[in-house]
Write a protein that holds these residues in place. Structure first.
Motif, PDB file in Angstrom:
ATOM      1  N   GLU A  85      38.551  29.289  42.232  1.00  0.00           N
ATOM      2  CA  GLU A  85      38.971  30.682  42.054  1.00  0.00           C
ATOM      3  C   GLU A  85      38.901  31.092  40.588  1.00  0.00           C
ATOM      4  OE1 GLU A  85      42.655  33.777  43.010  1.00  0.00           O
ATOM      5  OE2 GLU A  85      42.868  31.661  43.544  1.00  0.00           O
ATOM      6  N   ARG A  89      36.611  34.376  39.657  1.00  0.00           N
ATOM      7  CA  ARG A  89      37.101  35.567  38.953  1.00  0.00           C
ATOM      8  C   ARG A  89      36.453  35.694  37.575  1.00  0.00           C
ATOM      9  NH1 ARG A  89      41.143  38.139  41.613  1.00  0.00           N
ATOM     10  NH2 ARG A  89      42.126  36.990  43.336  1.00  0.00           N
ATOM     11  N   HIS A  93      34.182  38.967  36.656  1.00  0.00           N
ATOM     12  CA  HIS A  93      34.609  39.810  35.536  1.00  0.00           C
ATOM     13  C   HIS A  93      33.565  39.874  34.422  1.00  0.00           C
ATOM     14  CE1 HIS A  93      38.410  40.845  37.192  1.00  0.00           C
ATOM     15  NE2 HIS A  93      38.916  39.632  37.153  1.00  0.00           N
ATOM     16  N   THR A 121      39.443  36.423  32.838  1.00  0.00           N
ATOM     17  CA  THR A 121      40.277  36.679  34.002  1.00  0.00           C
ATOM     18  C   THR A 121      40.645  38.157  33.965  1.00  0.00           C
ATOM     19  OG1 THR A 121      42.191  35.936  35.278  1.00  0.00           O
ATOM     20  CG2 THR A 121      42.507  36.156  32.918  1.00  0.00           C
ATOM     21  N   ASP A 156      45.839  36.657  38.686  1.00  0.00           N
ATOM     22  CA  ASP A 156      45.775  35.538  39.635  1.00  0.00           C
ATOM     23  C   ASP A 156      45.296  34.225  39.042  1.00  0.00           C
ATOM     24  OD1 ASP A 156      46.623  36.699  42.201  1.00  0.00           O
ATOM     25  OD2 ASP A 156      44.903  38.006  41.932  1.00  0.00           O
ATOM     26  N   THR A 157      44.629  34.246  37.891  1.00  0.00           N
ATOM     27  CA  THR A 157      44.101  32.994  37.336  1.00  0.00           C
ATOM     28  C   THR A 157      44.228  32.961  35.819  1.00  0.00           C
ATOM     29  OG1 THR A 157      41.868  33.939  37.240  1.00  0.00           O
ATOM     30  CG2 THR A 157      42.398  32.633  39.188  1.00  0.00           C
ATOM     31  N   LEU A 242      33.673  40.967  43.379  1.00  0.00           N
ATOM     32  CA  LEU A 242      34.772  40.022  43.208  1.00  0.00           C
ATOM     33  C   LEU A 242      35.184  39.429  44.540  1.00  0.00           C
ATOM     34  CD1 LEU A 242      37.054  38.638  41.669  1.00  0.00           C
ATOM     35  CD2 LEU A 242      38.373  40.759  41.854  1.00  0.00           C
ATOM     36  N   LEU A 246      35.058  35.453  45.883  1.00  0.00           N
ATOM     37  CA  LEU A 246      36.206  34.759  46.457  1.00  0.00           C
ATOM     38  C   LEU A 246      35.926  34.253  47.868  1.00  0.00           C
ATOM     39  CD1 LEU A 246      39.088  37.042  45.151  1.00  0.00           C
ATOM     40  CD2 LEU A 246      38.437  34.776  44.307  1.00  0.00           C
TER      41      LEU A 246
END
Length: 394
Positions: A85, A89, A93, A121, A156-157, A242, A246
């Protein structure tokens, strides 16, 4: 004179690197999952392997095409869904310059990112219907040398270990929604790590708090459309891209769970041994078929997304909607397959750490309700309206 490395050779080399990184992560995946610490060591491994620089948009001798990037993400995710993940991401991005900035700004940003091995991120909200717009959680206030950013946003990361955090914020003076990049170490940036997560424990999730953070003009990528109707077709790909990245994380988690359980069965450490058990063959056949079906749908969406990214500004609204519909379908199918496979394998073996696959899949897939996606897919299929897909990824 330097001879250019053929793209197919670069692809093979990058996939070999991904496999090496995956093998390295798999060796201590259970211990790291149990510890649940921010991924400082893991991100160092990624940088040592050169993956942050490699997973940037393709441009004349560097970067990675969308198909290969997703293959790398899936390979790493099979060994460690959290770090998969992180890469998903990051890669999505790094395309943000192309979605929001000018061509020259995007080229300069990608060059700087690759040269500096930046790890990205962020949390950029997709455009919402006008009537759904609420008060902003992040605000930019103009000043003589740029802007000041205030507010807080869940990320999230790698919220504490990334090099760039990408967020959107509303300009208090103009009402424009601007996409900006912020180094986590900048003055006024505070990080509150998420603790005790059910799954994806090593992803480094948390909340970024921005207390009067200075934003220079060069940190502003561009404007994000305020509502779904005004989004340019190419810019509208940002969120589906994105979500598709995922999807490959979810596929990798499912494949990792299935492969690890198969190895347990072959080694005689499972509840039911391979031998001549027709029910066990049936169960593995069902799960392998579910994984292959999800892979076929995701690969189709990946191919169509790659073509749309190549089209750039030539993409029209109907084409963008068709891509979004296919991505939503892939997300629906892969989420269902990942949850089913990772839960079912627990019936085959009681091995330490095997539950991490289900926990990771559960956290990864819990953010978007399937019913919302299915209604949008159905409306697009029935009416052919591109507006039906615009809000699918909110």
């Amino acid at each position: 004179m330097t001879t250019a490395v053929p793209s197919d050779a670069r692809r093979r080399a990058l996939l070999r690197t991904a496999r090496d990184v995956a093998d390295d992560l798999a060796a201590d995946a259970i211990a790291r999952d149990q510890a649940g610490e921010p991924p400082a060591d893991e991100t160092a491994r990624l940088r040592e392997a050169g993956l942050p620089a490699a997973l940037t948009p393709p441009r004349s001798g560097r970067g990675t095409d969308w198909r290969t990037g997703c293959a790398v993400i899936r390979e790493v995710s099979a060994a460690d869904g959290s770090i998969g993940e992180v890469l998903a991401r990051h890669y999505a991005h790094t395309w943000s310059g192309r979605f929001y900035a000018t061509d020259q700004q995007a080229a300069d940003l990608e060059e700087e990112s690759a040269r500096g091995q930046w790890l990205w991120t962020g949390a950029v909200h997709p455009p919402a219907p006008h009537e759904d717009a609420g008060p902003p959680d992040l605000t930019l206030r103009p000043r003589a040398t740029g802007h000041v950013l205030e507010g807080r946003r869940p990320v999230d990361t790698v919220v504490a270990t990334a090099d760039q955090i990408l967020v959107d914020a509303v300009c208090a003076a103009t009402g424009d929604v601007l996409v900006v990049r912020i180094p986590p170490g900048a003055r006024g940036v505070h990080v509150e790590p998420a603790r005790g997560r059910l799954g994806q424990r090593v992803a480094g999730a948390g909340e970024a708090v921005f207390d009067r953070v200075a934003v220079a003009p060069g940190q502003v990528l561009g404007r994000r459309p305020r509502d779904e109707e005004s989004a340019a077709p190419f810019t509208a790909l940002a969120e589906p891209a994105l979500r598709l990245a995922l999807c490959h994380v979810g596929l990798g988690i499912a494949e990792g769970a299935l492969g690890e359980t198969r190895d347990l069965s072959r080694s005689g450490r499972a509840h039911r041994l391979p031998g001549e058990d027709p029910d066990l063959f049936l169960a593995y056949g069902e799960l392998a078929s579910a994984a292959q079906t999800a892979t076929a749908v995701a690969d189709r969406a990946t191919e169509v997304m790659a073509q749309a990214l190549d089209a750039g500004a030539r993409l029209d609204a109907e084409e963008a909607a068709a891509v979004a519909a296919l991505v939503a379908t892939a997300e629906t199918v892969t989420s269902k397959a990942a949850l089913h496979i990772t839960a079912r394998v627990l019936e085959f073996a009681d091995a330490p750490g095997l539950d991490r696959f289900w926990r990771n899949a559960r956290v990864l897939t819990s953010q978007r309700p399937a019913a919302h996606r299915l209604r949008s897919i159905g409306e697009h299929y029935l009416n052919g309206s591109h507006r039906a897909m615009a809000g699918t990824f909110r």
